[in-house]
Design an enzyme around this catalytic site. Sequence first.
Site, PDB file in Angstrom:
ATOM      1  N   SER A 121      36.583  18.199   2.806  1.00  0.00           N
ATOM      2  CA  SER A 121      35.818  17.328   3.705  1.00  0.00           C
ATOM      3  C   SER A 121      35.179  18.144   4.827  1.00  0.00           C
ATOM      4  O   SER A 121      34.381  19.037   4.557  1.00  0.00           O
ATOM      5  CB  SER A 121      36.741  16.230   4.250  1.00  0.00           C
ATOM      6  OG  SER A 121      36.006  15.219   4.887  1.00  0.00           O
ATOM      7  N   MET A 122      35.534  17.894   6.103  1.00  0.00           N
ATOM      8  CA  MET A 122      34.992  18.708   7.182  1.00  0.00           C
ATOM      9  C   MET A 122      35.392  20.170   7.014  1.00  0.00           C
ATOM     10  O   MET A 122      34.652  21.079   7.399  1.00  0.00           O
ATOM     11  CB  MET A 122      35.456  18.201   8.550  1.00  0.00           C
ATOM     12  CG  MET A 122      34.836  18.975   9.721  1.00  0.00           C
ATOM     13  SD  MET A 122      35.444  18.491  11.356  1.00  0.00           S
ATOM     14  CE  MET A 122      36.991  19.410  11.418  1.00  0.00           C
ATOM     15  N   ASP A 223      34.261   8.248  -3.962  1.00  0.00           N
ATOM     16  CA  ASP A 223      34.589   8.767  -2.628  1.00  0.00           C
ATOM     17  C   ASP A 223      34.172   7.712  -1.614  1.00  0.00           C
ATOM     18  O   ASP A 223      32.996   7.385  -1.499  1.00  0.00           O
ATOM     19  CB  ASP A 223      33.844  10.086  -2.389  1.00  0.00           C
ATOM     20  CG  ASP A 223      34.273  10.788  -1.108  1.00  0.00           C
ATOM     21  OD1 ASP A 223      34.658  10.104  -0.137  1.00  0.00           O
ATOM     22  OD2 ASP A 223      34.196  12.035  -1.054  1.00  0.00           O
ATOM     23  N   HIS A 253      38.564  10.573  -2.011  1.00  0.00           N
ATOM     24  CA  HIS A 253      38.090  11.642  -1.124  1.00  0.00           C
ATOM     25  C   HIS A 253      39.100  12.777  -0.952  1.00  0.00           C
ATOM     26  O   HIS A 253      38.753  13.951  -1.067  1.00  0.00           O
ATOM     27  CB  HIS A 253      37.733  11.048   0.244  1.00  0.00           C
ATOM     28  CG  HIS A 253      37.189  12.053   1.208  1.00  0.00           C
ATOM     29  ND1 HIS A 253      35.977  12.690   1.009  1.00  0.00           N
ATOM     30  CD2 HIS A 253      37.705  12.558   2.361  1.00  0.00           C
ATOM     31  CE1 HIS A 253      35.759  13.534   2.013  1.00  0.00           C
ATOM     32  NE2 HIS A 253      36.790  13.478   2.833  1.00  0.00           N
TER      33      HIS A 253
END
Length: 282
Positions: A121-122, A223, A253
């Site tokens: 993710s980030m 997601d 996700h």
Amino acid sequence: MLDNIFGSILPALTTMLVTMVTQHSSIYLEPEPLRTLNSNGVRWAVLLLHGFTAGPGSVLPWGRALAKAGAAVSIPLLSGHGTSIADLANTTAGRWRADVQRELDTLLAGPYDAVAIGGLSMGGTLALDAAAHREVKATFLVNPALSFKALDRLGAYLSPLIHRIVPTVGALAGDINKPGPPESAYPRTPVSSVQQLAQLIRTTRRNLSRIASPVTLYLSRVDHIVPASSARILERSLADGKLRKLMLENSFHVATLDYDAETIHHDSVTTLSAMSGGLRDG
């Protein structure tokens, strides 16, 4: 009777302590010797990065798989994470980038023949940002954030105006298909931090064409956090032949804690192992 009591309490305490350590501190995993990734003489180090509002525990199983295969693995706790929501609210995108670049520089200066980077993710966004500015041999991404869903995009745009009135919103974590313990993350998300995430995304997208390393994208078919446009942005921004995409059919996700986690483990180890021959020969 005491045996029964302590027999039930001690496993629970152990689980709690492991959870606390993996969420509230950086982790370094020593490589197991003479395994797949180091048996041919190539010493790999891998930097793994967790996602927004979460902690190292979200990528720890991945890190353990890489260490078991013979890589040294570093999983830093990013600034503003693992402490309090207030800390995250006061953390900038620049500090996250500095955290990653500092840790990556340490590995690049260490006793390793090759360094790879990966993130969720980030953490995937930060891995791309670092790969655009540092010489890594491989980049691994699990559902990286390079865009927002429409409503989240509006919220990010308005965040400079509304964060004093609405300081936090709901959690942006725990999107896992597999039943079991949830992802450990903040229960609320600071609006000011969403603004910083948007800034990080803009900075990263501007530099995607600079990435020289091969990039592997592990992309969940479903997601609920990051939109499909993130993958499309990556596909059209990287140089031809740089991106390899592997679809994850059974995970949401947080795929590193989901049904397809073993696929990520096996493929990343196999990829680094295949690269080792070329590094050794060179």
